[in-house]
Design an enzyme around this catalytic site. Structure first.
Site, PDB file in Angstrom:
ATOM      1  N   THR A  77      -3.940 -14.224   1.109  1.00  0.00           N
ATOM      2  CA  THR A  77      -3.950 -15.130  -0.040  1.00  0.00           C
ATOM      3  C   THR A  77      -3.103 -16.374   0.186  1.00  0.00           C
ATOM      4  O   THR A  77      -3.365 -17.410  -0.418  1.00  0.00           O
ATOM      5  CB  THR A  77      -3.475 -14.412  -1.313  1.00  0.00           C
ATOM      6  OG1 THR A  77      -2.139 -13.948  -1.129  1.00  0.00           O
ATOM      7  CG2 THR A  77      -4.378 -13.235  -1.647  1.00  0.00           C
ATOM      8  N   ASP A 257      -2.165  -2.760   7.374  1.00  0.00           N
ATOM      9  CA  ASP A 257      -1.754  -3.829   6.455  1.00  0.00           C
ATOM     10  C   ASP A 257      -0.702  -4.738   7.099  1.00  0.00           C
ATOM     11  O   ASP A 257      -0.017  -5.486   6.405  1.00  0.00           O
ATOM     12  CB  ASP A 257      -1.237  -3.284   5.123  1.00  0.00           C
ATOM     13  CG  ASP A 257      -1.156  -4.361   4.041  1.00  0.00           C
ATOM     14  OD1 ASP A 257      -2.007  -5.272   4.037  1.00  0.00           O
ATOM     15  OD2 ASP A 257      -0.227  -4.312   3.204  1.00  0.00           O
TER      16      ASP A 257
END
Length: 311
Positions: A77, A257
């Site tokens: 993001t 992740d």
């Protein structure tokens, strides 16, 4: 360009341990990111945080150290809809990486095809309000409809409490849908409680919906491993991930992740995260499905097809 990290930002673990668990040959880290470097790929002006740099070189070094063969790189993001860092990593992976992009309504068909040729196989819709601004659902549905002919899927990131208001939208998407991190359940609640049962029901009713059983370090209340890497680490997440793997063995994925954005309390040792896998996928068959069969079918289907033809 020089970027100052968000105050309190935890850098990724620089010297991860070598996992005790030996990954199956061909394993895929199906959820990871690259950040910048900001000097080459500036962070988006509208970002909610400024991370550390985490380059493709560092990601690929981690891949090799942990024993993975491939990566799926999910657009971060902090880069918004500027996918250049992710695309650059895919382009320089030697075919060992696929990408999940963030796109806006104005993306052209030519741009989508260009991304496809580099290795993109999905788009991500983020519904976590503290990370992104709201995008109208009609715009997201339009994007999903446009990527469907490419064979791409939609990755969705949301928090468990928001599933009721998102249910109908997810159920109406015309592609495979992959849920990040089990829909972020509250693992202090019972695994057979109303909240997680709602997510299980969503997957039962909609066979196009998959889930990543990743991020115990992000979901756990019990916390990180002891210094000796004891098996009780993140034990409160185990029942949730294990139930998904046992119930939907052909629709689950796992990823590190890395480099673990927005963690507040501790930065995990990625080697110990790999050692968490046999606690949730408890047989060699389940491990192979989770780490090889499922991600290959979703991200490298052409290679799966060739293998079948040759056997």
């Amino acid at each position: 360009m020089k970027f100052e990290k968000t105050a309190g930002w935890l850098d990724w673990y620089a010297d991860p341990s070598k996992p005790r668990f030996q990954l199956p040959a061909g394993s895929v880290d199906a959820h990871c990111h690259v950040f910048g470097p900001g000097s080459d790929f500036p962070f988006a002006p509208e970002r909610k945080y400024t991370p550390c740099d985490a380059s493709r070189h560092q990601l690929f070094a981690l891949r090799d150290r942990l024993g993975f063969a491939r990566n799926v790189i999910v657009q971060a993001t902090c880069h918004g809809a500027d996918n250049r860092a992710m695309l650059d990593a895919c382009l320089h992976s030697g075919g060992k990486a696929r990408g999940v992009a963030t796109v806006r309504r104005g993306v052209t068909d030519a741009e989508l095809w260009d991304m496809h040729h580099v290795g993109v196989r999905g788009v991500r819709f983020n519904f976590v309000k503290r990370l992104v601004d709201f995008t109208p659902k009609d715009e997201l549905m339009e994007i999903a409809t446009r990527i469907a002919p490419l064979g791409w899927h939609v990755v969705v990131y949301f928090e468990a409490a928001d599933l009721p208001e998102l249910w109908d939208f997810f159920a109406g998407l015309p592609t495979t849908v992959v849920v990040d991190h089990m829909g972020r359940p509250d693992v202090s609640k019972p695994v057979d409680g109303e909240e997680f049962e709602r997510f299980i029901r969503l997957m039962h009713e909609h066979p196009n919906i998959w889930s990543k059983v990743s991020c115990p370090e992000r979901l756990s209340v019990s916390g990180p491993p002891a210094l000796d890497g004891e098996s009780a680490a993140y034990r409160d997440v185990v029942p949730f991930a294990r139930q998904l793997i046992e119930t939907f063995p052909d629709r689950v994925l796992w990823g590190t992740d890395w480099p673990h954005p927005n963690l507040k309390n501790h930065m995990p040792d990625d080697g110990l995260l790999v050692d968490f896998i046999p606690h949730i996928a408890t047989s060699p068959d389940r491990q192979h499905q989770l780490l090889v069969d499922n991600p290959m079918r979703l991200y490298w289907p052409e290679e799966v097809g060739r293998t079948r033809l040759n056997t």
